[in-house]
Design a protein around this motif. Sequence first.
Motif, PDB file in Angstrom:
ATOM      1  N   THR A 117       0.830  -1.203   0.000  1.00  0.00           N
ATOM      2  CA  THR A 117       0.000   0.000   0.000  1.00  0.00           C
ATOM      3  C   THR A 117       0.866   1.254   0.000  1.00  0.00           C
ATOM      4  O   THR A 117       1.980   1.245   0.508  1.00  0.00           O
ATOM      5  N   SER A 118       0.319   2.290  -0.571  1.00  0.00           N
ATOM      6  CA  SER A 118       0.926   3.619  -0.452  1.00  0.00           C
ATOM      7  C   SER A 118       0.044   4.504   0.420  1.00  0.00           C
ATOM      8  O   SER A 118       0.334   5.678   0.609  1.00  0.00           O
ATOM      9  N   CYS A 119      -1.013   3.926   0.935  1.00  0.00           N
ATOM     10  CA  CYS A 119      -1.985   4.655   1.748  1.00  0.00           C
ATOM     11  C   CYS A 119      -1.643   4.510   3.230  1.00  0.00           C
ATOM     12  O   CYS A 119      -1.671   3.389   3.760  1.00  0.00           O
ATOM     13  N   PRO A 120      -1.326   5.593   3.908  1.00  0.00           N
ATOM     14  CA  PRO A 120      -0.970   5.518   5.328  1.00  0.00           C
ATOM     15  C   PRO A 120      -2.054   4.887   6.201  1.00  0.00           C
ATOM     16  O   PRO A 120      -1.750   4.161   7.144  1.00  0.00           O
ATOM     17  N   GLU A 121      -3.319   5.118   5.863  1.00  0.00           N
ATOM     18  CA  GLU A 121      -4.409   4.549   6.660  1.00  0.00           C
ATOM     19  C   GLU A 121      -4.437   3.024   6.555  1.00  0.00           C
ATOM     20  O   GLU A 121      -4.688   2.327   7.548  1.00  0.00           O
ATOM     21  N   ILE A 122      -4.179   2.501   5.369  1.00  0.00           N
ATOM     22  CA  ILE A 122      -4.145   1.043   5.185  1.00  0.00           C
ATOM     23  C   ILE A 122      -2.929   0.466   5.906  1.00  0.00           C
ATOM     24  O   ILE A 122      -3.009  -0.597   6.528  1.00  0.00           O
ATOM     25  N   GLU A 123      -1.818   1.168   5.855  1.00  0.00           N
ATOM     26  CA  GLU A 123      -0.625   0.718   6.574  1.00  0.00           C
ATOM     27  C   GLU A 123      -0.909   0.628   8.083  1.00  0.00           C
ATOM     28  O   GLU A 123      -0.600  -0.371   8.734  1.00  0.00           O
ATOM     29  N   LEU A 124      -1.523   1.653   8.637  1.00  0.00           N
ATOM     30  CA  LEU A 124      -1.863   1.647  10.067  1.00  0.00           C
ATOM     31  C   LEU A 124      -2.868   0.541  10.395  1.00  0.00           C
ATOM     32  O   LEU A 124      -2.765  -0.117  11.434  1.00  0.00           O
ATOM     33  N   ARG A 125      -3.826   0.330   9.505  1.00  0.00           N
ATOM     34  CA  ARG A 125      -4.812  -0.729   9.725  1.00  0.00           C
ATOM     35  C   ARG A 125      -4.107  -2.087   9.758  1.00  0.00           C
ATOM     36  O   ARG A 125      -4.402  -2.939  10.594  1.00  0.00           O
ATOM     37  N   GLY A 126      -3.182  -2.294   8.832  1.00  0.00           N
ATOM     38  CA  GLY A 126      -2.429  -3.546   8.817  1.00  0.00           C
ATOM     39  C   GLY A 126      -1.670  -3.766  10.114  1.00  0.00           C
ATOM     40  O   GLY A 126      -1.698  -4.860  10.692  1.00  0.00           O
ATOM     41  N   MET A 127      -1.006  -2.737  10.594  1.00  0.00           N
ATOM     42  CA  MET A 127      -0.248  -2.847  11.841  1.00  0.00           C
ATOM     43  C   MET A 127      -1.201  -3.178  13.003  1.00  0.00           C
ATOM     44  O   MET A 127      -0.876  -3.997  13.864  1.00  0.00           O
ATOM     45  N   LYS A 128      -2.368  -2.569  12.997  1.00  0.00           N
ATOM     46  CA  LYS A 128      -3.378  -2.821  14.030  1.00  0.00           C
ATOM     47  C   LYS A 128      -3.789  -4.294  14.048  1.00  0.00           C
ATOM     48  O   LYS A 128      -4.104  -4.848  15.095  1.00  0.00           O
ATOM     49  N   HIS A 129      -3.776  -4.929  12.883  1.00  0.00           N
ATOM     50  CA  HIS A 129      -4.197  -6.317  12.758  1.00  0.00           C
ATOM     51  C   HIS A 129      -3.025  -7.295  12.725  1.00  0.00           C
ATOM     52  O   HIS A 129      -3.189  -8.443  12.303  1.00  0.00           O
ATOM     53  N   GLY A 130      -1.851  -6.846  13.160  1.00  0.00           N
ATOM     54  CA  GLY A 130      -0.718  -7.748  13.338  1.00  0.00           C
ATOM     55  C   GLY A 130       0.223  -7.892  12.161  1.00  0.00           C
ATOM     56  O   GLY A 130       1.121  -8.738  12.192  1.00  0.00           O
ATOM     57  N   PHE A 131       0.066  -7.070  11.137  1.00  0.00           N
ATOM     58  CA  PHE A 131       1.007  -7.108  10.020  1.00  0.00           C
ATOM     59  C   PHE A 131       2.302  -6.409  10.433  1.00  0.00           C
ATOM     60  O   PHE A 131       2.288  -5.515  11.281  1.00  0.00           O
ATOM     61  N   LYS A 132       3.405  -6.809   9.822  1.00  0.00           N
ATOM     62  CA  LYS A 132       4.704  -6.173  10.060  1.00  0.00           C
ATOM     63  C   LYS A 132       5.105  -5.403   8.812  1.00  0.00           C
ATOM     64  O   LYS A 132       4.892  -5.881   7.696  1.00  0.00           O
ATOM     65  N   CYS A 133       5.693  -4.266   9.009  1.00  0.00           N
ATOM     66  CA  CYS A 133       6.180  -3.474   7.881  1.00  0.00           C
ATOM     67  C   CYS A 133       7.522  -4.036   7.422  1.00  0.00           C
ATOM     68  O   CYS A 133       8.452  -4.179   8.208  1.00  0.00           O
ATOM     69  N   LEU A 134       7.618  -4.370   6.149  1.00  0.00           N
ATOM     70  CA  LEU A 134       8.861  -4.891   5.582  1.00  0.00           C
ATOM     71  C   LEU A 134       9.702  -3.786   4.956  1.00  0.00           C
ATOM     72  O   LEU A 134      10.724  -4.055   4.363  1.00  0.00           O
ATOM     73  N   GLY A 135       9.242  -2.571   5.069  1.00  0.00           N
ATOM     74  CA  GLY A 135       9.949  -1.446   4.453  1.00  0.00           C
ATOM     75  C   GLY A 135       9.199  -0.992   3.218  1.00  0.00           C
ATOM     76  O   GLY A 135       8.251  -1.622   2.764  1.00  0.00           O
ATOM     77  N   LYS A 136       9.627   0.094   2.691  1.00  0.00           N
ATOM     78  CA  LYS A 136       8.979   0.658   1.513  1.00  0.00           C
ATOM     79  C   LYS A 136       9.498  -0.056   0.267  1.00  0.00           C
ATOM     80  O   LYS A 136      10.677  -0.370   0.159  1.00  0.00           O
ATOM     81  N   VAL A 137       8.579  -0.322  -0.650  1.00  0.00           N
ATOM     82  CA  VAL A 137       8.938  -1.034  -1.878  1.00  0.00           C
ATOM     83  C   VAL A 137       8.411  -0.267  -3.081  1.00  0.00           C
ATOM     84  O   VAL A 137       7.532   0.597  -2.966  1.00  0.00           O
ATOM     85  N   THR A 138       8.922  -0.594  -4.228  1.00  0.00           N
ATOM     86  CA  THR A 138       8.409  -0.076  -5.461  1.00  0.00           C
ATOM     87  C   THR A 138       7.510  -1.132  -6.059  1.00  0.00           C
ATOM     88  O   THR A 138       7.876  -2.309  -6.141  1.00  0.00           O
ATOM     89  N   SER A 139       6.333  -0.767  -6.441  1.00  0.00           N
ATOM     90  CA  SER A 139       5.388  -1.699  -7.039  1.00  0.00           C
ATOM     91  C   SER A 139       5.406  -1.482  -8.548  1.00  0.00           C
ATOM     92  O   SER A 139       5.205  -0.363  -9.026  1.00  0.00           O
ATOM     93  N   LEU A 140       5.640  -2.540  -9.288  1.00  0.00           N
ATOM     94  CA  LEU A 140       5.716  -2.458 -10.753  1.00  0.00           C
ATOM     95  C   LEU A 140       4.517  -3.168 -11.356  1.00  0.00           C
ATOM     96  O   LEU A 140       4.034  -4.174 -10.825  1.00  0.00           O
ATOM     97  N   VAL A 141       4.058  -2.693 -12.501  1.00  0.00           N
ATOM     98  CA  VAL A 141       2.953  -3.310 -13.192  1.00  0.00           C
ATOM     99  C   VAL A 141       3.189  -3.181 -14.692  1.00  0.00           C
ATOM    100  O   VAL A 141       3.794  -2.217 -15.155  1.00  0.00           O
ATOM    101  N   LYS A 142       2.733  -4.168 -15.444  1.00  0.00           N
ATOM    102  CA  LYS A 142       2.782  -4.105 -16.899  1.00  0.00           C
ATOM    103  C   LYS A 142       1.436  -4.552 -17.416  1.00  0.00           C
ATOM    104  O   LYS A 142       0.978  -5.659 -17.137  1.00  0.00           O
ATOM    105  N   GLU A 143       0.773  -3.688 -18.140  1.00  0.00           N
ATOM    106  CA  GLU A 143      -0.509  -4.047 -18.756  1.00  0.00           C
ATOM    107  C   GLU A 143      -0.233  -4.825 -20.030  1.00  0.00           C
ATOM    108  O   GLU A 143       0.657  -4.491 -20.789  1.00  0.00           O
ATOM    109  N   LEU A 144      -1.025  -5.857 -20.239  1.00  0.00           N
ATOM    110  CA  LEU A 144      -0.855  -6.695 -21.434  1.00  0.00           C
ATOM    111  C   LEU A 144      -2.048  -6.575 -22.359  1.00  0.00           C
ATOM    112  O   LEU A 144      -3.116  -6.275 -21.971  1.00  0.00           O
TER     113      LEU A 144
END
Length: 125
Positions: free
Chosen positions: A98-125
């Motif tokens: 996620t790039s959304c801070p609210e979703i990140e906080l929600r994940g942490m609230k539910h026991g997710f761990k932050c693995l650090g910031k990543v780049t998300s890549l996509v290719k449309e076919l």
Amino acid sequence: MDNIKRYDPEDFIELQSWYKKRGINFDDSSLLPSVGFIVPGVGAGFIYVTDSSVYFIEGFITNPDASKDNRNESLDLITVYLISYSKAMNCKIIKCETSCPEIELRGMKHGFKCLGKVTSLVKEL
């Protein structure tokens, strides 16, 4: 909030209206996973089930016309349902990008761990 239900493709019309209200053109329902939960009129979220024991939570969307409290409550409930579904399917890891801070906080609230910031890549076919 007891009206949560499993997402049905017929619910896409409602989701599409939420995307439109948010200025997002999203008209291809085939881009959504088949597994998701929705609180009608309020919010929805999905999980990509893979051929491994790693699943991906994705596609949270809320109705901007619903109250902020209802949107927040619905996304918490949907997250709990997605986690429960994954456990029942013997999933070992749930991942969420996620790039959304609210979703990140929600994940942490539910026991997710932050693995650090990543780049998300996509290719449309």
